[in-house]
Design an enzyme around this catalytic site. Structure first.
Site, PDB file in Angstrom:
ATOM      1  N   ASN A  42      22.656  42.823  39.137  1.00 55.31           N
ATOM      2  CA  ASN A  42      21.173  42.481  39.185  1.00 55.31           C
ATOM      3  C   ASN A  42      20.531  43.497  38.533  1.00 55.31           C
ATOM      4  OD1 ASN A  42      18.893  41.689  40.019  1.00 55.31           O
ATOM      5  ND2 ASN A  42      19.167  42.156  42.299  1.00 55.31           N
ATOM      6  N   LYS A  91      17.625  43.428  37.826  1.00 55.26           N
ATOM      7  CA  LYS A  91      16.068  43.401  38.554  1.00 55.26           C
ATOM      8  C   LYS A  91      15.043  43.537  37.435  1.00 55.26           C
ATOM      9  CE  LYS A  91      17.861  45.629  42.668  1.00 55.26           C
ATOM     10  NZ  LYS A  91      17.710  46.178  43.857  1.00 55.26           N
ATOM     11  N   HIS A 107      16.964  37.532  47.295  1.00 54.41           N
ATOM     12  CA  HIS A 107      16.963  38.985  47.481  1.00 54.41           C
ATOM     13  C   HIS A 107      15.856  39.769  48.287  1.00 54.41           C
ATOM     14  CE1 HIS A 107      17.031  43.079  46.139  1.00 54.41           C
ATOM     15  NE2 HIS A 107      18.255  42.740  45.488  1.00 54.41           N
ATOM     16  N   GLU A 161      13.831  41.938  48.158  1.00 53.44           N
ATOM     17  CA  GLU A 161      12.873  42.479  47.367  1.00 53.44           C
ATOM     18  C   GLU A 161      11.857  41.310  47.055  1.00 53.44           C
ATOM     19  OE1 GLU A 161      14.628  44.137  44.111  1.00 53.44           O
ATOM     20  OE2 GLU A 161      15.434  45.988  45.319  1.00 53.44           O
ATOM     21  N   GLU A 195      23.293  42.465  51.686  1.00 51.22           N
ATOM     22  CA  GLU A 195      22.756  43.326  51.207  1.00 51.22           C
ATOM     23  C   GLU A 195      21.689  44.145  52.151  1.00 51.22           C
ATOM     24  OE1 GLU A 195      22.548  43.053  46.567  1.00 51.22           O
ATOM     25  OE2 GLU A 195      20.567  42.498  47.378  1.00 51.22           O
ATOM     26  N   GLY A 220      19.042  50.698  46.731  1.00 49.20           N
ATOM     27  CA  GLY A 220      18.436  51.887  45.771  1.00 49.20           C
ATOM     28  C   GLY A 220      18.043  52.905  46.519  1.00 49.20           C
ATOM     29  N   SER A 243      23.871  50.128  46.875  1.00 46.22           N
ATOM     30  CA  SER A 243      24.170  51.662  46.238  1.00 46.22           C
ATOM     31  C   SER A 243      25.717  51.594  46.195  1.00 46.22           C
ATOM     32  CB  SER A 243      23.717  52.433  47.373  1.00 46.22           C
ATOM     33  OG  SER A 243      22.190  52.684  47.478  1.00 46.22           O
TER      34      SER A 243
HETATM   35  P1  13P Z   1      21.306  48.992  44.108  1.00 48.92           P
HETATM   36  O1  13P Z   1      22.680  48.933  43.761  1.00 48.92           O
HETATM   37  O2  13P Z   1      20.467  49.652  43.214  1.00 48.92           O
HETATM   38  O3  13P Z   1      21.238  49.727  45.616  1.00 48.92           O
HETATM   39  O4  13P Z   1      20.570  47.796  44.345  1.00 48.92           O
HETATM   40  C1  13P Z   1      21.478  46.733  45.079  1.00 48.92           C
HETATM   41  C2  13P Z   1      20.745  45.155  45.046  1.00 48.92           C
HETATM   42  O5  13P Z   1      19.581  45.108  45.507  1.00 48.92           O
HETATM   43  C3  13P Z   1      21.486  44.253  44.256  1.00 48.92           C
HETATM   44  O6  13P Z   1      20.906  43.004  44.275  1.00 48.92           O
END
Ligand code: 13P
Length: 251
Positions: A9, A11, A96, A98, A168, A174, A214
């Site tokens: 992803n 982002k 997601h 976010e 997740e 992150g 992560s």
């Molecule tokens: P990270 O791997 O940067 O923690 O992000 C995970 C994520 O949100 C994947 O969709």
């Protein structure tokens, strides 16, 4: 038996040129004989170019990171599932955390997005996961199960069989703080049992449940060794081809 899948992803990262280079680098570092299906979740502006760069090689799939819950019309700035499909993507990441947090996506709206994705022959990678305060209160299982119930349990058995789930935990995204393999396994097993209660054991056993938060080359082997962890949704570590491919080959 269910598929192993590792999806990146990206982002809101990479220019078009950087995105094409990253996709080309992933392609160059893979052979097509990896145990996991590889998917690149790229910005919508990059999908066509990434699909072209990959040229269907090594079976690498491409995902959008969102789609509209509406079919078409006066929704400035939105991108419909049929538009996503027309770019050559075959997956779409939905729900997601976010998007839930910054764009107020509700379980009900996500149910509509799932419908749109399926109606347009896109495979939804449906994200779920609890915030830290819910985990600390010990309420994570009912919280995440409700996300699945409210956004997926209206689906027919046939449509459900197309869904990929990504767990997740928000506190691990992150933050560099990964769920332990025990925490991931426990949640994935709980979710699979929940799916079985609605769609039966066989359908639940056939559903790929990915872990995200992560995940990186250093912890992927331990996470992927868990019986109910069928791969990963990878954020930061998907922005470097070497790291991403190391995760892909961690089974
Ligand atoms: P990270 O791997 O940067 O923690 O992000 C995970 C994520 O949100 C994947 O969709």
């Amino acid at each position: 038996m269910r598929k192993k899948i590792v999806a990146g992803n990206w982002k809101m990262n990479t220019s078009l040129e950087e995105g094409k280079a990253l996709a080309a680098d992933v392609l160059a570092k893979t052979t097509g004989s990896e145990e996991a299906q590889i998917v690149l979740g790229v910005p919508a502006t990059h999908i066509t170019a990434v699909v072209e760069t990959l040229g269907g090689k090594n079976g690498i799939g491409v995902a959008a990171q969102n789609c509209s819950d509406k079919v078409s019309g006066a929704y400035t700035g939105e991108i419909s599932a049929s538009m996503v499909k027309s770019t050559g993507a075959n997956y779409v990441i939905l729900g997601h955390s976010e998007r839930r947090e910054y764009f107020s996506e509700s379980n009900e709206e996500l149910a509509e997005k799932v419908n749109q994705a399926l109606a347009n022959d896109l495979i939804p990678i449906f994200c779920c996961g609890e915030p830290l305060e819910v985990r600390e209160a010990g309420d994570m299982y009912p919280f995440v199960k409700e996300q699945l119930t409210e956004s997926l349990f209206h689906l027919s058995a046939e449509d459900f069989s197309k869904i990929v789930i990504a767990y997740e935990p928000i506190w691990a995204i992150g933050t560099g703080k990964t769920a332990t393999s025990e925490q991931a396994q426990e949640m994935h097993a709980e979710l699979r049992a929940h799916l079985a209660s609605k769609y039966g054991q066989e359908a639940a056993d056939n559903c790929s449940i990915l872990y995200g938060g992560s995940a990186k080359p250093a912890n992927a082997p331990e996470l992927f060794a868990c019986p109910d962890v069928d791969g990963g949704l990878i954020g930061g570590a998907s922005l470097k081809a070497e790291d991403f491919v190391a995760v892909v080959t961690s089974f």
